[in-house]
Design an enzyme around this catalytic site. Structure first.
Site, PDB file in Angstrom:
ATOM      1  N   CYS A   1       0.848  -1.188   0.000  1.00  0.00           N
ATOM      2  CA  CYS A   1       0.000   0.000   0.000  1.00  0.00           C
ATOM      3  C   CYS A   1       0.888   1.244   0.000  1.00  0.00           C
ATOM      4  O   CYS A   1       1.813   1.360   0.794  1.00  0.00           O
ATOM      5  CB  CYS A   1      -0.877  -0.065   1.245  1.00  0.00           C
ATOM      6  SG  CYS A   1      -1.128   1.467   2.093  1.00  0.00           S
ATOM      7  N   GLU A   2       0.617   2.155  -0.921  1.00  0.00           N
ATOM      8  CA  GLU A   2       1.487   3.318  -1.048  1.00  0.00           C
ATOM      9  C   GLU A   2       1.284   4.333   0.073  1.00  0.00           C
ATOM     10  O   GLU A   2       2.081   5.241   0.232  1.00  0.00           O
ATOM     11  CB  GLU A   2       1.303   3.995  -2.412  1.00  0.00           C
ATOM     12  CG  GLU A   2      -0.015   4.696  -2.595  1.00  0.00           C
ATOM     13  CD  GLU A   2      -0.125   5.349  -3.983  1.00  0.00           C
ATOM     14  OE1 GLU A   2       0.691   5.024  -4.850  1.00  0.00           O
ATOM     15  OE2 GLU A   2      -1.029   6.175  -4.166  1.00  0.00           O
ATOM     16  N   HIS A   3       0.218   4.161   0.841  1.00  0.00           N
ATOM     17  CA  HIS A   3      -0.020   5.113   1.927  1.00  0.00           C
ATOM     18  C   HIS A   3       0.760   4.758   3.188  1.00  0.00           C
ATOM     19  O   HIS A   3       1.108   5.635   3.973  1.00  0.00           O
ATOM     20  CB  HIS A   3      -1.511   5.166   2.270  1.00  0.00           C
ATOM     21  CG  HIS A   3      -2.377   5.516   1.107  1.00  0.00           C
ATOM     22  ND1 HIS A   3      -3.459   4.764   0.710  1.00  0.00           N
ATOM     23  CD2 HIS A   3      -2.285   6.538   0.225  1.00  0.00           C
ATOM     24  CE1 HIS A   3      -4.001   5.313  -0.360  1.00  0.00           C
ATOM     25  NE2 HIS A   3      -3.327   6.377  -0.674  1.00  0.00           N
ATOM     26  N   HIS A   4       0.963   3.471   3.399  1.00  0.00           N
ATOM     27  CA  HIS A   4       1.609   3.042   4.651  1.00  0.00           C
ATOM     28  C   HIS A   4       2.821   2.142   4.432  1.00  0.00           C
ATOM     29  O   HIS A   4       3.459   1.742   5.401  1.00  0.00           O
ATOM     30  CB  HIS A   4       0.597   2.284   5.519  1.00  0.00           C
ATOM     31  CG  HIS A   4      -0.611   3.086   5.895  1.00  0.00           C
ATOM     32  ND1 HIS A   4      -1.793   3.054   5.186  1.00  0.00           N
ATOM     33  CD2 HIS A   4      -0.810   3.965   6.907  1.00  0.00           C
ATOM     34  CE1 HIS A   4      -2.669   3.877   5.744  1.00  0.00           C
ATOM     35  NE2 HIS A   4      -2.105   4.440   6.788  1.00  0.00           N
TER      36      HIS A   4
ATOM     37  N   GLN B   1      -5.144  -0.435  -4.515  1.00  0.00           N
ATOM     38  CA  GLN B   1      -5.746  -1.614  -5.164  1.00  0.00           C
ATOM     39  C   GLN B   1      -6.505  -1.263  -6.441  1.00  0.00           C
ATOM     40  O   GLN B   1      -6.482  -2.006  -7.429  1.00  0.00           O
ATOM     41  CB  GLN B   1      -6.665  -2.320  -4.156  1.00  0.00           C
ATOM     42  CG  GLN B   1      -7.170  -3.668  -4.647  1.00  0.00           C
ATOM     43  CD  GLN B   1      -8.020  -4.372  -3.606  1.00  0.00           C
ATOM     44  OE1 GLN B   1      -7.804  -4.187  -2.408  1.00  0.00           O
ATOM     45  NE2 GLN B   1      -8.991  -5.145  -4.046  1.00  0.00           N
TER      46      GLN B   1
ATOM     47  N   HIS C   1      -5.942  -5.839   3.548  1.00  0.00           N
ATOM     48  CA  HIS C   1      -4.994  -4.746   3.727  1.00  0.00           C
ATOM     49  C   HIS C   1      -4.461  -4.748   5.150  1.00  0.00           C
ATOM     50  O   HIS C   1      -5.199  -4.453   6.091  1.00  0.00           O
ATOM     51  CB  HIS C   1      -5.682  -3.408   3.422  1.00  0.00           C
ATOM     52  CG  HIS C   1      -5.990  -3.225   1.964  1.00  0.00           C
ATOM     53  ND1 HIS C   1      -5.376  -2.276   1.190  1.00  0.00           N
ATOM     54  CD2 HIS C   1      -6.827  -3.910   1.144  1.00  0.00           C
ATOM     55  CE1 HIS C   1      -5.829  -2.366  -0.061  1.00  0.00           C
ATOM     56  NE2 HIS C   1      -6.715  -3.351  -0.106  1.00  0.00           N
TER      57      HIS C   1
ATOM     58  N   CYS D   1      -2.505  -2.720   6.454  1.00  0.00           N
ATOM     59  CA  CYS D   1      -2.473  -1.384   7.062  1.00  0.00           C
ATOM     60  C   CYS D   1      -3.781  -1.097   7.791  1.00  0.00           C
ATOM     61  O   CYS D   1      -3.816  -0.269   8.701  1.00  0.00           O
ATOM     62  CB  CYS D   1      -2.194  -0.303   6.014  1.00  0.00           C
ATOM     63  SG  CYS D   1      -3.459  -0.149   4.756  1.00  0.00           S
TER      64      CYS D   1
HETATM   65 ZN   LIG Z   1      -2.566   1.722   3.637  1.00  0.00          ZN
END
Ligand SMILES: [Zn+2]
Length: 201
Positions: A71-74, A112, A140, A142
């Protein structure tokens, strides 16, 4: 990268020089290089010699392809199953190449929805099928590891193009064949999985 990892370990309150962590920066770098190796992959080389002309227009399905992405956010993993279908017009892709194509895009920092669309778009560009469909079901970490909406850390996304978008029967046939294990109602076209990680926090 190894210096950054050592620094990160120190920031986390660890002693990067203790025995158990001594080789960690090296291992982490190696792991991240592998998990993001999709950036360097050349799609045409991945598909090399595996596009065949056919006189065949039945649905081709490759289902339950395992994938692992970040995941590019976390920078935490999300992983699950990918199902791919297309209806050839003049060309097919060697079946073994489809999972490799999924890996190329999964081994990048992703969300995703984009991952799902990139796989579908690439198949459309490479063999111009009458239709292409990609459904991805993923957990996920995260979300689940951080305790954020634990029960909703599972997300389904889809990309439906051509015949799969225009023809409800074709779409239903595909969805029936892959039998989603989730109870998410009505996989929508290009659905944004609002219950997956959206990087709010
Ligand atoms: Zn994430």
């Amino acid at each position: 990268m190894q210096d950054l990892i050592r620094q990160l370990l120190a920031e986390l309150g660890e002693d990067p020089s203790r025995e158990g962590l001594r080789d960690t920066p090296k291992r982490v770098e190696k792991a991240y290089r592998f998990l993001t190796s999709g950036y360097d992959a050349d799609i045409d080389r991945v598909l090399n010699n595996a596009l065949f002309s056919v006189d065949y227009s039945e649905m081709v399905i490759v289902k339950d392809i395992d994938f692992y992405s970040l995941c590019e956010h976390h920078l935490l993993p999300f992983f699950g199953k990918c199902h791919v279908a297309y209806i050839p017009s003049t060309k097919v892709i060697g079946l073994s190449k489809i999972p490799r194509l999924v890996d190329v895009f999964a081994r990048r920092l992703q969300v995703q929805e984009r991952l799902t669309n990139q796989i579908a778009d690439t198949i459309r560009e490479k063999i111009k099928p009458l239709g292409v469909a990609v459904v991805m079901e993923a957990t996920h970490l995260c979300m689940s590891m951080r305790g954020v909406e634990k029960q909703n850390s599972f997300a389904v996304t889809s990309a439906m193009q051509g015949a799969f978008r225009d023809n409800a029967r074709t779409r239903m046939e595909f969805l029936e064949l892959i039998k989603l294990r989730s109870a998410v109602p009505g996989v929508r076209d290009g659905a944004a999985a609002s219950y997956a990680c959206v990087g709010d926090d």
